[in-house]
Write an enzyme that holds these catalytic residues in place. Structure first.
Site, PDB file in Angstrom:
ATOM      1  N   LYS A  75       0.809  -1.234   0.000  1.00  0.00           N
ATOM      2  CA  LYS A  75       0.000   0.000   0.000  1.00  0.00           C
ATOM      3  C   LYS A  75       0.841   1.283   0.000  1.00  0.00           C
ATOM      4  O   LYS A  75       0.400   2.306  -0.503  1.00  0.00           O
ATOM      5  CB  LYS A  75      -0.942   0.020   1.203  1.00  0.00           C
ATOM      6  CG  LYS A  75      -2.117  -0.941   1.084  1.00  0.00           C
ATOM      7  CD  LYS A  75      -3.044  -0.769   2.278  1.00  0.00           C
ATOM      8  CE  LYS A  75      -4.223  -1.711   2.207  1.00  0.00           C
ATOM      9  NZ  LYS A  75      -5.179  -1.475   3.311  1.00  0.00           N
ATOM     10  N   ASP A 111     -10.293   3.233   2.246  1.00  0.00           N
ATOM     11  CA  ASP A 111     -10.572   2.723   3.600  1.00  0.00           C
ATOM     12  C   ASP A 111     -11.252   3.778   4.469  1.00  0.00           C
ATOM     13  O   ASP A 111     -12.119   3.453   5.287  1.00  0.00           O
ATOM     14  CB  ASP A 111      -9.272   2.280   4.278  1.00  0.00           C
ATOM     15  CG  ASP A 111      -8.751   0.974   3.715  1.00  0.00           C
ATOM     16  OD1 ASP A 111      -9.571   0.177   3.221  1.00  0.00           O
ATOM     17  OD2 ASP A 111      -7.529   0.739   3.770  1.00  0.00           O
TER      18      ASP A 111
END
Ligand code: ATR
Length: 292
Positions: A75, A111
């Site tokens: 990520k 997220d």
């Protein structure tokens, strides 16, 4: 009834870049959503080793992929290969969704929105709430960012390694100077000191995740705050030991399935421009987890 799943030469492709990728629920969630809307799209898991991240990212455009999700451990590593980042990705330093438009790579962190939408879906509105966040890793960054954006009254990050919590708070305080962000060690005493001055507790640590399902980040000698809602980002098991204890004490609880579904739903919307069928995505995730 949806059509049987079929990849054709015209199918639009998206994938999941991670290492490993075999346990991810994203392929079943997205492929179910494509089928539900009758879209000729397919989502494929792409196992990418840490030394192949650059080639994998460049290869997405070469292979005419529309985009990808990015998971552990890439990520952060993907960021240097992207052209533009949304504010959540920039501020959290993590990208979980890539969209390729006219050869340009756009990075998003879905997220934060996914977390917020999962709270709202559970009728929990963090504006003006006093929040305790357990953990200071990547998931915590997205959660604290979302809470600061949603104008929580105060957020305290508790972490086993207190310096990591201090670093996170320091980082985000620059972006949100008016937010009341604090940190503390994740100890019984610090949580006892918190007392009942908290409206929402969020576990972002991996403590309680399968197979270690009996562990609990909330120490057994600390009472459950009287009226706080408890949210756990873990979705396997759906009811963690932490949530079971909070529920037994009569507190509202929110499990991690909602965030999983809503972070995926936002990625789906970015790629397809269509309203995501969240109920279908949730059911696919539940089927994948073996939940009835
Ligand atoms: P993620 O991206 O899922 O947040 P991470 O960045 O590895 O994963 O962060 C994991 C979090 O869980 C951290 O806050 C970690 O605490 P430390 O920073 O002290 O390592 C927390 N964590 C993991 N195992 C833990 C344990 N047994 N007790 C308390 N906290 C734990």
């Amino acid at each position: 009834m949806s059509k049987p799943f079929q990849i054709t030469g015209k199918s639009s492709l998206v994938g999941l870049i991670g290492w490993p990728v075999e346990h991810s629920l994203s392929p079943v969630m997205h492929n179910a959503a494509f089928a539900e809307l009758g879209l000729d799209w397919a989502y494929v898991p792409l196992a990418v080793t840490p030394t192949s991240v650059e080639q994998a990212i460049r290869g997405l455009a070469a292979l005419s992929f529309v985009g990808a999700n990015v998971t552990v451990p890439h990520k952060q590593a993907v960021i240097r290969y992207l052209d533009e980042l949304n504010d959540a990705a920039q501020i959290t330093g993590a990208v979980n969704t890539i969209h390729i438009r006219e050869g340009k790579y756009f990075g998003y962190n879905t997220d934060a929105v996914g977390f917020l939408n999962s709270l709202i879906e559970a009728d929990c509105h963090p504006k003006d709430m006093r929040v305790a966040v357990l953990g200071a890793g990547g998931a915590s960054r997205a959660v604290v960012f979302a809470l600061a954006k949603a104008e929580a009254a105060a957020v305290t990050v508790f972490n086993r390694t207190a310096e990591r919590a201090a670093f996170l708070v320091d980082d985000l305080a620059d972006t949100f100077p008016d937010s009341h962000l604090h940190f503390a060690p994740l100890t019984s005493q610090a949580l006892i000191d918190l007392g009942d001055d908290v409206d929402l507790v969020i576990n972002t640590t991996s403590v309680g995740m399968s197979p270690d399902i009996d562990s609990n980040p909330w120490p057994s000698d600390v009472p459950i705050p009287s009226h706080a809602a408890f949210c756990d980002l873990i979705y396997n098991p759906l009811e963690t030991t932490l949530l079971a204890r909070a529920r037994a004490a009569g507190n509202p609880t929110i499990d991690g399935l909602g965030m999983l579904v809503h972070q995926g739903a936002f990625a789906f919307e970015i790629w397809t421009g269509q309203k995501p069928p969240t109920d279908v995505m949730r059911q696919a995730a539940m089927d994948g987890l073996g939940i009835k």
